[in-house]
Design a protein around this motif. Structure first.
Motif, PDB file in Angstrom:
ATOM      1  N   GLU A  38       0.824  -1.212   0.000  1.00 11.07           N
ATOM      2  CA  GLU A  38       0.000   0.000   0.000  1.00 11.07           C
ATOM      3  C   GLU A  38       0.857   1.261   0.000  1.00 11.07           C
ATOM      4  OE1 GLU A  38      -3.905   0.268   2.029  1.00 11.07           O
ATOM      5  OE2 GLU A  38      -2.830   1.631   3.371  1.00 11.07           O
ATOM      6  N   VAL A  39       0.449   2.223  -0.827  1.00 13.81           N
ATOM      7  CA  VAL A  39       1.107   3.522  -0.911  1.00 13.81           C
ATOM      8  C   VAL A  39       0.031   4.601  -0.809  1.00 13.81           C
ATOM      9  CG1 VAL A  39       3.082   2.735  -2.259  1.00 13.81           C
ATOM     10  CG2 VAL A  39       0.994   3.425  -3.441  1.00 13.81           C
ATOM     11  N   PRO A  40       0.405   5.841  -0.450  1.00 16.62           N
ATOM     12  CA  PRO A  40      -0.577   6.928  -0.374  1.00 16.62           C
ATOM     13  C   PRO A  40      -1.234   7.169  -1.729  1.00 16.62           C
ATOM     14  CG  PRO A  40       1.464   7.539   0.735  1.00 16.62           C
ATOM     15  CD  PRO A  40       1.741   6.264   0.007  1.00 16.62           C
ATOM     16  N   ALA A  41      -2.479   7.640  -1.693  1.00 15.70           N
ATOM     17  CA  ALA A  41      -3.221   7.871  -2.929  1.00 15.70           C
ATOM     18  C   ALA A  41      -2.550   8.927  -3.797  1.00 15.70           C
ATOM     19  CB  ALA A  41      -4.656   8.282  -2.603  1.00 15.70           C
ATOM     20  N   GLN A  42      -1.993   9.956  -3.167  1.00 16.30           N
ATOM     21  CA  GLN A  42      -1.334  11.006  -3.934  1.00 16.30           C
ATOM     22  C   GLN A  42      -0.026  10.481  -4.524  1.00 16.30           C
ATOM     23  OE1 GLN A  42      -0.611  14.598  -1.774  1.00 16.30           O
ATOM     24  NE2 GLN A  42       0.151  15.722  -3.533  1.00 16.30           N
TER      25      GLN A  42
END
Length: 304
Positions: free
Chosen positions: A85-89
């Motif tokens: 998982e990575v940040p949406a931005q």
């Protein structure tokens, strides 16, 4: 009178012959020690219980192979790969377009953002915005994809309606994810009987998942037709201000590929069907738009 020689005392010639016949042990000992050293070094290099491994890129340690980008979740995607998982931005994005090929199957285009294909480092560490894609038909993996274009043969798609899904993965084969969901998109394919036309259209977004954002409207639209080796309207220039978005709508009487020089944008042109390429003119200069197979210049983009 000369005394007889003592039989237990060797003469000089016998002593020399004995020394020549005696084996030299020091070189052998050195060779044995060298071989033992090589075995020890080789065992240390293989690691992983003393044997060579192939589950990560040669020259990459176990720690490097897993990477430290994002958060490695305990959940998995539908094919058994853990989610990263990575940040949406700034997260990787993908859009899938499937166009029927004039001879066989479909031409698939993977339009990605914040992502680059890295086939030469597959199996290495997870690097930000890098990796490859998996192509699935009705949840069953068809192929790995290492670039923006892929040809799907009709033989791989049974007759009827299907869901074609593309999902992005890191080099270590973990699936890129945002908010606990894999970064993926899907289209619906309808395969007719052999010899009949097939269709594709966007698949509905899964329940509870927001639909992917639509591409912004173009500021300019240029409609072009290629027939019998001629371009209509005749080749000219299209003037744009830097930052404007232009939509190139092209219909060709034969299967071809559209290419925008300077931007390295390509678009498959199915025979007799309109295809649209939208790009942002973020570079100034004069850029030609041409077809690969027929070698025709369709228009020139003059960006100021």
């Amino acid at each position: 009178m000369t005394e007889p020689a003592d039989p237990h005392v060797p003469c000089d010639s016998c002593r020399a012959a004995t020394q020549r016949a005696r084996p030299r042990r020091r070189p052998l000992r050195r060779a044995a020690l060298a071989a033992l050293l090589l075995l020890l070094v080789g065992g240390a290099a293989t690691g992983c219980g003393g044997r060579a491994t192939t589950h990560h890129k040669p020259g990459t340690t176990h720690e490097q192979a897993s990477g430290d980008v994002g958060t490695l979740l305990g959940t998995q995607d539908g094919s058994g790969h853990r989610l990263r998982e990575v940040p949406a931005q700034g997260a990787p994005e993908v859009r899938l377009t499937a166009r029927p090929d004039s001879e066989d199957g479909w031409n698939l285009q993977l339009a990605v953002a914040h992502f680059r294909f890295t086939p030469d480092s597959t199996g290495g560490a997870a690097l930000p915005g890098a990796g490859h894609a998996h192509l699935e038909l009705d949840g069953h993996e068809l192929a790995r994809v290492y670039g923006p274009w892929f040809h799907l043969p009709a033989a791989q798609v049974p007759e009827g309606a299907h869901t074609l899904t593309v999902r992005l993965y890191a080099d270590d084969h973990t699936a890129w994810a945002v908010a606990g969901k894999p970064v993926e998109t899907a289209v619906r394919l309808t395969a007719g009987p052999r010899g009949q036309e097939s269709h594709s259209h966007p698949a509905p977004a899964p329940t509870g998942t927001p639909a992917p954002p639509q591409a912004p409207q173009a500021d300019r639209t240029v409609t072009l037709t290629v027939r019998d080796g001629r371009v209509s309207p005749p080749t000219g220039r299209t003037e744009l201000r830097r930052g404007e978005r232009i939509a190139l709508r092209v219909t060709s009487d034969r299967a071809d590929t559209l290419h925008v020089h300077g931007y390295d944008k390509e678009l498959a042109l199915p025979a007799g069907q309109e295809a649209t390429l939208v790009l942002t003119a973020d570079r100034t200069g004069l850029f030609e738009v041409e077809t690969h197979e027929s070698g025709l210049v369709l228009t020139q983009l003059l960006v100021r």
